[in-house]
Design a protein around this motif. Structure first.
Motif, PDB file in Angstrom:
ATOM      1  N   PHE A  19      55.999 -32.649   8.175  1.00 37.87           N
ATOM      2  CA  PHE A  19      55.173 -32.119   7.099  1.00 37.87           C
ATOM      3  C   PHE A  19      54.284 -31.041   7.701  1.00 37.87           C
ATOM      4  CE2 PHE A  19      51.161 -31.844   4.835  1.00 37.87           C
ATOM      5  CZ  PHE A  19      51.606 -31.609   3.549  1.00 37.87           C
ATOM      6  N   ASP A  20      54.319 -29.860   7.098  1.00 32.81           N
ATOM      7  CA  ASP A  20      53.491 -28.746   7.553  1.00 32.81           C
ATOM      8  C   ASP A  20      52.296 -28.625   6.614  1.00 32.81           C
ATOM      9  OD1 ASP A  20      55.330 -28.136   9.600  1.00 32.81           O
ATOM     10  OD2 ASP A  20      56.539 -26.949   8.217  1.00 32.81           O
ATOM     11  N   LEU A  21      51.106 -28.874   7.145  1.00 31.59           N
ATOM     12  CA  LEU A  21      49.891 -28.800   6.331  1.00 31.59           C
ATOM     13  C   LEU A  21      49.656 -27.351   5.916  1.00 31.59           C
ATOM     14  CD1 LEU A  21      47.465 -30.416   5.210  1.00 31.59           C
ATOM     15  CD2 LEU A  21      46.243 -29.822   7.320  1.00 31.59           C
ATOM     16  N   PRO A  22      49.559 -27.070   4.610  1.00 34.35           N
ATOM     17  CA  PRO A  22      49.388 -25.693   4.148  1.00 34.35           C
ATOM     18  C   PRO A  22      48.190 -24.985   4.795  1.00 34.35           C
ATOM     19  CG  PRO A  22      49.866 -27.136   2.301  1.00 34.35           C
ATOM     20  CD  PRO A  22      49.654 -28.023   3.488  1.00 34.35           C
ATOM     21  N   ASP A  23      48.370 -23.692   5.045  1.00 37.45           N
ATOM     22  CA  ASP A  23      47.326 -22.814   5.600  1.00 37.45           C
ATOM     23  C   ASP A  23      46.907 -23.187   7.019  1.00 37.45           C
ATOM     24  OD1 ASP A  23      47.234 -21.432   3.107  1.00 37.45           O
ATOM     25  OD2 ASP A  23      45.910 -22.993   2.324  1.00 37.45           O
ATOM     26  N   THR A  24      47.777 -23.898   7.738  1.00 37.69           N
ATOM     27  CA  THR A  24      47.483 -24.266   9.125  1.00 37.69           C
ATOM     28  C   THR A  24      48.771 -24.172   9.945  1.00 37.69           C
ATOM     29  OG1 THR A  24      48.045 -26.626   8.995  1.00 37.69           O
ATOM     30  CG2 THR A  24      45.827 -25.997   8.286  1.00 37.69           C
ATOM     31  N   ASP A  25      48.621 -24.374  11.248  1.00 37.33           N
ATOM     32  CA  ASP A  25      49.779 -24.486  12.137  1.00 37.33           C
ATOM     33  C   ASP A  25      50.108 -25.954  12.403  1.00 37.33           C
ATOM     34  OD1 ASP A  25      49.996 -21.726  12.398  1.00 37.33           O
ATOM     35  OD2 ASP A  25      48.545 -21.685  14.053  1.00 37.33           O
ATOM     36  N   VAL A  26      49.482 -26.864  11.668  1.00 36.13           N
ATOM     37  CA  VAL A  26      49.644 -28.301  11.888  1.00 36.13           C
ATOM     38  C   VAL A  26      50.972 -28.784  11.317  1.00 36.13           C
ATOM     39  CG1 VAL A  26      48.732 -30.596  11.339  1.00 36.13           C
ATOM     40  CG2 VAL A  26      47.159 -28.735  11.939  1.00 36.13           C
ATOM     41  N   SER A  27      51.779 -29.419  12.163  1.00 37.75           N
ATOM     42  CA  SER A  27      53.046 -30.014  11.752  1.00 37.75           C
ATOM     43  C   SER A  27      53.056 -31.468  12.224  1.00 37.75           C
ATOM     44  CB  SER A  27      54.215 -29.236  12.368  1.00 37.75           C
ATOM     45  OG  SER A  27      55.441 -29.726  11.873  1.00 37.75           O
ATOM     46  N   ILE A  28      53.324 -32.376  11.302  1.00 35.02           N
ATOM     47  CA  ILE A  28      53.222 -33.807  11.583  1.00 35.02           C
ATOM     48  C   ILE A  28      54.541 -34.485  11.262  1.00 35.02           C
ATOM     49  CG2 ILE A  28      51.992 -35.936  10.969  1.00 35.02           C
ATOM     50  CD1 ILE A  28      49.685 -34.080  10.025  1.00 35.02           C
ATOM     51  N   SER A  29      54.952 -35.425  12.086  1.00 36.41           N
ATOM     52  CA  SER A  29      56.157 -36.204  11.818  1.00 36.41           C
ATOM     53  C   SER A  29      56.077 -36.786  10.404  1.00 36.41           C
ATOM     54  CB  SER A  29      56.281 -37.314  12.857  1.00 36.41           C
ATOM     55  OG  SER A  29      56.552 -38.540  12.273  1.00 36.41           O
ATOM     56  N   ILE A  30      57.149 -36.616   9.633  1.00 37.01           N
ATOM     57  CA  ILE A  30      57.120 -36.984   8.217  1.00 37.01           C
ATOM     58  C   ILE A  30      56.816 -38.469   8.015  1.00 37.01           C
ATOM     59  CG2 ILE A  30      59.601 -37.416   7.941  1.00 37.01           C
ATOM     60  CD1 ILE A  30      57.279 -35.588   5.436  1.00 37.01           C
ATOM     61  N   GLY A  31      57.277 -39.328   8.921  1.00 31.54           N
ATOM     62  CA  GLY A  31      56.999 -40.758   8.782  1.00 31.54           C
ATOM     63  C   GLY A  31      55.518 -41.063   8.931  1.00 31.54           C
ATOM     64  N   ASP A  32      54.875 -40.489   9.963  1.00 30.12           N
ATOM     65  CA  ASP A  32      53.435 -40.702  10.161  1.00 30.12           C
ATOM     66  C   ASP A  32      52.641 -40.135   9.003  1.00 30.12           C
ATOM     67  OD1 ASP A  32      53.961 -41.931  12.561  1.00 30.12           O
ATOM     68  OD2 ASP A  32      53.398 -40.219  13.801  1.00 30.12           O
ATOM     69  N   TRP A  33      53.052 -38.951   8.531  1.00 33.72           N
ATOM     70  CA  TRP A  33      52.348 -38.337   7.407  1.00 33.72           C
ATOM     71  C   TRP A  33      52.467 -39.198   6.153  1.00 33.72           C
ATOM     72  CZ3 TRP A  33      48.701 -35.071   6.251  1.00 33.72           C
ATOM     73  CH2 TRP A  33      48.585 -34.595   4.941  1.00 33.72           C
ATOM     74  N   GLU A  34      53.649 -39.708   5.890  1.00 38.54           N
ATOM     75  CA  GLU A  34      53.861 -40.543   4.703  1.00 38.54           C
ATOM     76  C   GLU A  34      53.007 -41.808   4.735  1.00 38.54           C
ATOM     77  OE1 GLU A  34      56.465 -40.056   1.807  1.00 38.54           O
ATOM     78  OE2 GLU A  34      55.278 -38.390   2.556  1.00 38.54           O
ATOM     79  N   GLU A  35      52.949 -42.456   5.897  1.00 40.10           N
ATOM     80  CA  GLU A  35      52.133 -43.666   5.987  1.00 40.10           C
ATOM     81  C   GLU A  35      50.659 -43.329   5.786  1.00 40.10           C
ATOM     82  OE1 GLU A  35      51.284 -47.403   9.014  1.00 40.10           O
ATOM     83  OE2 GLU A  35      53.102 -46.201   9.277  1.00 40.10           O
ATOM     84  N   PHE A  36      50.215 -42.198   6.345  1.00 38.98           N
ATOM     85  CA  PHE A  36      48.840 -41.745   6.152  1.00 38.98           C
ATOM     86  C   PHE A  36      48.555 -41.511   4.671  1.00 38.98           C
ATOM     87  CE2 PHE A  36      46.184 -37.918   5.527  1.00 38.98           C
ATOM     88  CZ  PHE A  36      44.962 -38.446   5.911  1.00 38.98           C
ATOM     89  N   ILE A  37      49.491 -40.858   3.975  1.00 39.29           N
ATOM     90  CA  ILE A  37      49.306 -40.597   2.544  1.00 39.29           C
ATOM     91  C   ILE A  37      49.210 -41.912   1.768  1.00 39.29           C
ATOM     92  CG2 ILE A  37      50.454 -39.678   0.468  1.00 39.29           C
ATOM     93  CD1 ILE A  37      49.031 -37.573   2.191  1.00 39.29           C
ATOM     94  N   GLY A  38      50.022 -42.902   2.152  1.00 38.14           N
ATOM     95  CA  GLY A  38      49.932 -44.209   1.498  1.00 38.14           C
ATOM     96  C   GLY A  38      48.548 -44.816   1.654  1.00 38.14           C
ATOM     97  N   TRP A  39      48.009 -44.755   2.873  1.00 40.58           N
ATOM     98  CA  TRP A  39      46.646 -45.245   3.114  1.00 40.58           C
ATOM     99  C   TRP A  39      45.633 -44.467   2.286  1.00 40.58           C
ATOM    100  CZ3 TRP A  39      44.638 -49.435   5.243  1.00 40.58           C
ATOM    101  CH2 TRP A  39      45.383 -50.166   6.180  1.00 40.58           C
ATOM    102  N   PHE A  40      45.767 -43.127   2.263  1.00 44.01           N
ATOM    103  CA  PHE A  40      44.803 -42.320   1.504  1.00 44.01           C
ATOM    104  C   PHE A  40      44.846 -42.671   0.024  1.00 44.01           C
ATOM    105  CE2 PHE A  40      43.988 -38.703  -1.276  1.00 44.01           C
ATOM    106  CZ  PHE A  40      42.649 -38.497  -0.989  1.00 44.01           C
ATOM    107  N   LEU A  41      46.048 -42.780  -0.541  1.00 41.74           N
ATOM    108  CA  LEU A  41      46.164 -43.085  -1.972  1.00 41.74           C
ATOM    109  C   LEU A  41      45.542 -44.437  -2.307  1.00 41.74           C
ATOM    110  CD1 LEU A  41      49.770 -41.752  -2.625  1.00 41.74           C
ATOM    111  CD2 LEU A  41      47.627 -40.787  -3.515  1.00 41.74           C
ATOM    112  N   SER A  42      45.634 -45.384  -1.387  1.00 44.62           N
ATOM    113  CA  SER A  42      45.098 -46.720  -1.639  1.00 44.62           C
ATOM    114  C   SER A  42      43.616 -46.840  -1.319  1.00 44.62           C
ATOM    115  CB  SER A  42      45.865 -47.759  -0.817  1.00 44.62           C
ATOM    116  OG  SER A  42      47.170 -47.918  -1.311  1.00 44.62           O
ATOM    117  N   GLU A  43      43.201 -46.287  -0.192  1.00 46.54           N
ATOM    118  CA  GLU A  43      41.850 -46.563   0.318  1.00 46.54           C
ATOM    119  C   GLU A  43      40.991 -45.320   0.550  1.00 46.54           C
ATOM    120  OE1 GLU A  43      40.751 -49.481   0.444  1.00 46.54           O
ATOM    121  OE2 GLU A  43      42.338 -50.896   0.915  1.00 46.54           O
ATOM    122  N   GLY A  44      41.510 -44.137   0.226  1.00 43.55           N
ATOM    123  CA  GLY A  44      40.800 -42.917   0.586  1.00 43.55           C
ATOM    124  C   GLY A  44      40.162 -42.191  -0.577  1.00 43.55           C
TER     125      GLY A  44
END
Length: 198
Positions: free
Chosen positions: A36-61
């Motif tokens: 996953f490439d974060l828009p407007d940045t050079d940040v690229s994250i493994s899609i699995g780690d990003w997906e789990e992070f998004i799950g946490w954010f949607l639930s607890e963030g």
């Protein structure tokens, strides 16, 4: 597909431990997205780690806005209450290229503005969260990580219990949210992964 199953009358199932089978094979996307490439940045994250992070954010963030114009992202988790969940979330956040710090009751990032802007598109508070269509087209393993993050935050494991009291006579995971859109999106996610939902 090629699964062995049978229909059971509810009176015969009452009080018994039952197992659900998957209703179908998971939907397999033709897209082979690995990062996953974060828009407007050079940040690229493994899609699995990003997906789990998004799950946490949607639930607890949530994304907070301050009078001075600053924004921040926080993800709630109390170590003393849920030490295993706290450790898992801490490990995940440390693997990401952001600046999350741990405070008494939550993890907090106030530096990565591009992250804040992106997460706002998923909803800022509990009652307006949603999963964009993009996430339903990701590989099965990535969508499973999204589900893992969601359930780690607001999911509950229900063990066999009194049917009249809880109306849940079998093992299952439940997900709770105040967002009607997110509830429908989680159901869509689970169906796409081949799970029975209700």
């Amino acid at each position: 597909k090629n699964a062995e199953y049978q229909l059971t009358n509810i009176s015969e199932a009452y009080g018994k431990k039952l197992k659900h089978i998957m209703t179908a094979d998971p939907y397999v996307s033709r897209k082979n997205i690995k990062n996953f490439d974060l828009p407007d940045t050079d940040v690229s994250i493994s899609i699995g780690d990003w997906e789990e992070f998004i799950g946490w954010f949607l639930s607890e963030g949530c994304v907070s806005h301050y009078k001075d114009g600053h924004t921040a992202v926080s993800i709630s988790q109390v170590k003393e209450v849920n030490p295993e969940k706290w450790e898992n979330l801490s490990r995940l956040l440390l693997s990401l290229p952001f600046d999350f710090k741990h405070y008494e009751r939550y993890f907090f990032d106030h530096r990565t503005r591009e992250l804040h802007r992106y997460l706002e598109t998923l909803g800022t508070y509990a009652n307006n969260k949603q999963i964009p269509d993009y996430y339903f087209e990701l590989p099965v393993s990535a969508r499973m990580r999204l589900l893992k993050g969601l359930l780690a935050g607001d999911g509950r494991r229900k063990d066999p219990c009194n049917y009249e009291k809880h109306m849940i006579p079998f093992d299952q995971d439940t997900y709770t949210t105040s967002s009607e859109k997110l509830a429908k999106d989680v159901e869509r996610l689970m169906i796409g992964l081949g799970f029975a939902t209700s």
